[in-house]
Motif scaffolding. Structure first.
Motif, PDB file in Angstrom:
ATOM      1  N   ASN A  30       0.841  -1.194   0.000  1.00  0.00           N
ATOM      2  CA  ASN A  30       0.000   0.000   0.000  1.00  0.00           C
ATOM      3  C   ASN A  30       0.878   1.248   0.000  1.00  0.00           C
ATOM      4  O   ASN A  30       1.693   1.447   0.896  1.00  0.00           O
ATOM      5  N   ARG A  31       0.708   2.070  -1.013  1.00  0.00           N
ATOM      6  CA  ARG A  31       1.470   3.322  -1.119  1.00  0.00           C
ATOM      7  C   ARG A  31       0.510   4.498  -1.246  1.00  0.00           C
ATOM      8  O   ARG A  31       0.754   5.448  -1.985  1.00  0.00           O
ATOM      9  N   SER A  32      -0.583   4.432  -0.516  1.00  0.00           N
ATOM     10  CA  SER A  32      -1.613   5.448  -0.642  1.00  0.00           C
ATOM     11  C   SER A  32      -1.094   6.830  -0.288  1.00  0.00           C
ATOM     12  O   SER A  32      -0.376   7.006   0.699  1.00  0.00           O
ATOM     13  N   LEU A  33      -1.477   7.796  -1.096  1.00  0.00           N
ATOM     14  CA  LEU A  33      -1.111   9.194  -0.842  1.00  0.00           C
ATOM     15  C   LEU A  33      -2.089   9.872   0.098  1.00  0.00           C
ATOM     16  O   LEU A  33      -1.863  11.015   0.498  1.00  0.00           O
ATOM     17  N   ILE A  34      -3.184   9.186   0.436  1.00  0.00           N
ATOM     18  CA  ILE A  34      -4.263   9.832   1.174  1.00  0.00           C
ATOM     19  C   ILE A  34      -4.654   9.023   2.409  1.00  0.00           C
ATOM     20  O   ILE A  34      -4.344   7.838   2.529  1.00  0.00           O
ATOM     21  N   GLY A  35      -5.335   9.698   3.324  1.00  0.00           N
ATOM     22  CA  GLY A  35      -5.848   9.048   4.523  1.00  0.00           C
ATOM     23  C   GLY A  35      -7.266   9.518   4.807  1.00  0.00           C
ATOM     24  O   GLY A  35      -7.732  10.531   4.258  1.00  0.00           O
ATOM     25  N   ILE A  36      -7.962   8.772   5.659  1.00  0.00           N
ATOM     26  CA  ILE A  36      -9.314   9.162   6.067  1.00  0.00           C
ATOM     27  C   ILE A  36      -9.239  10.448   6.874  1.00  0.00           C
ATOM     28  O   ILE A  36      -8.443  10.556   7.812  1.00  0.00           O
ATOM     29  N   ASP A  37     -10.041  11.422   6.512  1.00  0.00           N
ATOM     30  CA  ASP A  37     -10.061  12.689   7.232  1.00  0.00           C
ATOM     31  C   ASP A  37     -11.411  12.823   7.948  1.00  0.00           C
ATOM     32  O   ASP A  37     -11.727  11.999   8.783  1.00  0.00           O
ATOM     33  N   HIS A  38     -12.221  13.804   7.610  1.00  0.00           N
ATOM     34  CA  HIS A  38     -13.442  14.002   8.378  1.00  0.00           C
ATOM     35  C   HIS A  38     -14.689  13.839   7.510  1.00  0.00           C
ATOM     36  O   HIS A  38     -14.627  13.919   6.280  1.00  0.00           O
ATOM     37  N   MET A  39     -15.816  13.622   8.183  1.00  0.00           N
ATOM     38  CA  MET A  39     -17.083  13.321   7.529  1.00  0.00           C
ATOM     39  C   MET A  39     -18.112  14.383   7.921  1.00  0.00           C
ATOM     40  O   MET A  39     -18.725  14.296   8.986  1.00  0.00           O
ATOM     41  N   PRO A  40     -18.328  15.417   7.098  1.00  0.00           N
ATOM     42  CA  PRO A  40     -19.370  16.395   7.392  1.00  0.00           C
ATOM     43  C   PRO A  40     -20.742  15.719   7.385  1.00  0.00           C
ATOM     44  O   PRO A  40     -21.129  15.078   6.410  1.00  0.00           O
ATOM     45  N   THR A  41     -21.481  15.882   8.487  1.00  0.00           N
ATOM     46  CA  THR A  41     -22.751  15.187   8.692  1.00  0.00           C
ATOM     47  C   THR A  41     -23.819  16.199   9.070  1.00  0.00           C
ATOM     48  O   THR A  41     -23.687  16.903  10.082  1.00  0.00           O
ATOM     49  N   VAL A  42     -24.865  16.309   8.263  1.00  0.00           N
ATOM     50  CA  VAL A  42     -25.895  17.311   8.494  1.00  0.00           C
ATOM     51  C   VAL A  42     -26.934  16.766   9.475  1.00  0.00           C
ATOM     52  O   VAL A  42     -27.368  15.619   9.361  1.00  0.00           O
ATOM     53  N   VAL A  43     -27.290  17.585  10.463  1.00  0.00           N
ATOM     54  CA  VAL A  43     -28.256  17.190  11.490  1.00  0.00           C
ATOM     55  C   VAL A  43     -29.304  18.290  11.651  1.00  0.00           C
ATOM     56  O   VAL A  43     -29.043  19.461  11.383  1.00  0.00           O
ATOM     57  N   ALA A  44     -30.479  17.896  12.090  1.00  0.00           N
ATOM     58  CA  ALA A  44     -31.581  18.857  12.220  1.00  0.00           C
ATOM     59  C   ALA A  44     -31.393  19.781  13.411  1.00  0.00           C
ATOM     60  O   ALA A  44     -31.716  20.970  13.354  1.00  0.00           O
ATOM     61  N   ASP A  45     -30.884  19.243  14.508  1.00  0.00           N
ATOM     62  CA  ASP A  45     -30.722  20.006  15.744  1.00  0.00           C
ATOM     63  C   ASP A  45     -29.337  19.691  16.302  1.00  0.00           C
ATOM     64  O   ASP A  45     -29.087  18.575  16.760  1.00  0.00           O
TER      65      ASP A  45
END
Length: 280
Positions: A30-45
């Motif tokens: 594995n020579r991945s140039l990228i990694g898991i970052d953040h997950m914008p998640t929309v919520v009602a409240d």
């Protein structure tokens, strides 16, 4: 809520990957140039969602003020991975708030998934070499392919204002190590071409997401992306369905009261599956 069909899964795998030769590649390559970052998640409240995540055992970092009225709070980890909870103003004021408001009309849940590339020039060079179209908006890189409109890249989600207490999750979680996607065949093919161009390794594996399922798995720098068939979508047209978190062996989770392996349903986690997994 989820429909499972072995016939659909097999067809999904055959249509996209043929003999799945990439699955024979050792993970050590594995020579991945990228990694898991953040997950914008929309919520009602935002307040209610924050309380839900605190009950699950996550610490939250307050968000910064936004001129367009967006409000946010973060589940953060030291490597930059995590979830961003976002609420929209009653009256959207710009393209971004209108986009989030439209998503929210369909239901709460992840809107996008971000991957980090510490070397932006290297990322753009790899994309160009693979003839993958992209746009660079002051360091925020999006892919031109409409099948990947839920993906973007940043250099680093880590911040000088991150403090030790923001990483001190009572459920024991130390990182977000998996992202679960539910894709149709064209979207999976586009994702496959993108990740392989960026050095990731692909395998076909049986995974728990949240039930035991055959899936394509892409290994990145700090975790993996699990791609399931489209029929696993929680909301039609919404590709991101869940995330997994590492809980070191011996650490309790669920606020110290639950078992060492826990799955949180979308009705509790505001539109996505959350899985806390005991790992070395």
């Amino acid at each position: 809520m989820l429909k499972h069909s072995s016939t659909l899964v097999v067809a999904f795998l055959l249509v996209v990957s043929g003999d799945v030769s990439a699955g024979d590649t050792p993970i050590s390559e594995n020579r991945s140039l990228i990694g898991i970052d953040h997950m914008p998640t929309v919520v009602a409240d935002l307040h209610k969602a924050s309380e839900s995540y605190r009950r699950i055992g996550f610490s939250l970092k307050p968000g910064r003020p936004h001129e367009n009225g967006l409000q946010n709070r973060h589940v953060k980890f030291k490597d930059g991975s995590g979830i961003e909870l976002i609420s929209v103003p009653v009256a959207p004021t710009d393209g971004m708030t209108r986009s989030y408001a439209e998503l929210l009309r369909g239901g709460e849940g992840p809107a996008y998934i971000s991957f980090h590339a510490r070397d932006t020039d290297q990322l753009m060079s790899a994309l160009s070499a693979a003839s993958i179209g992209f746009e660079n908006d002051d360091g925020l890189i999006t892919i031109s392919d409409q099948h990947l409109d839920f993906v973007f890249f940043v250099r680093d989600n880590r911040s000088p204002t991150d403090m030790p207490e923001h990483f001190a999750h009572s459920n024991g979680a130390t990182a977000m190590t998996e992202v679960w996607l539910a894709l149709d065949a064209p979207s999976l093919q586009s994702l496959r071409e993108l990740f392989l161009a960026l050095g990731s390794v692909e395998r076909t594996e049986t995974v728990k997401a949240p039930t035991s399922t055959l899936a394509h798995v892409f290994y990145l720098q700090n975790g993996r992306v699990v791609a399931l068939p489209k029929n696993h979508q929680l909301i039609a047209g919404r590709e991101i369905i869940g995330a997994q978190f590492r809980v070191p062996s011996g650490q309790p989770n669920s606020g110290g009261t639950g078992p060492t392996d826990t799955t949180v349903e979308p009705s509790i986690a505001h539109g996505l599956w959350l899985h806390l997994a005991t790992q070395p």
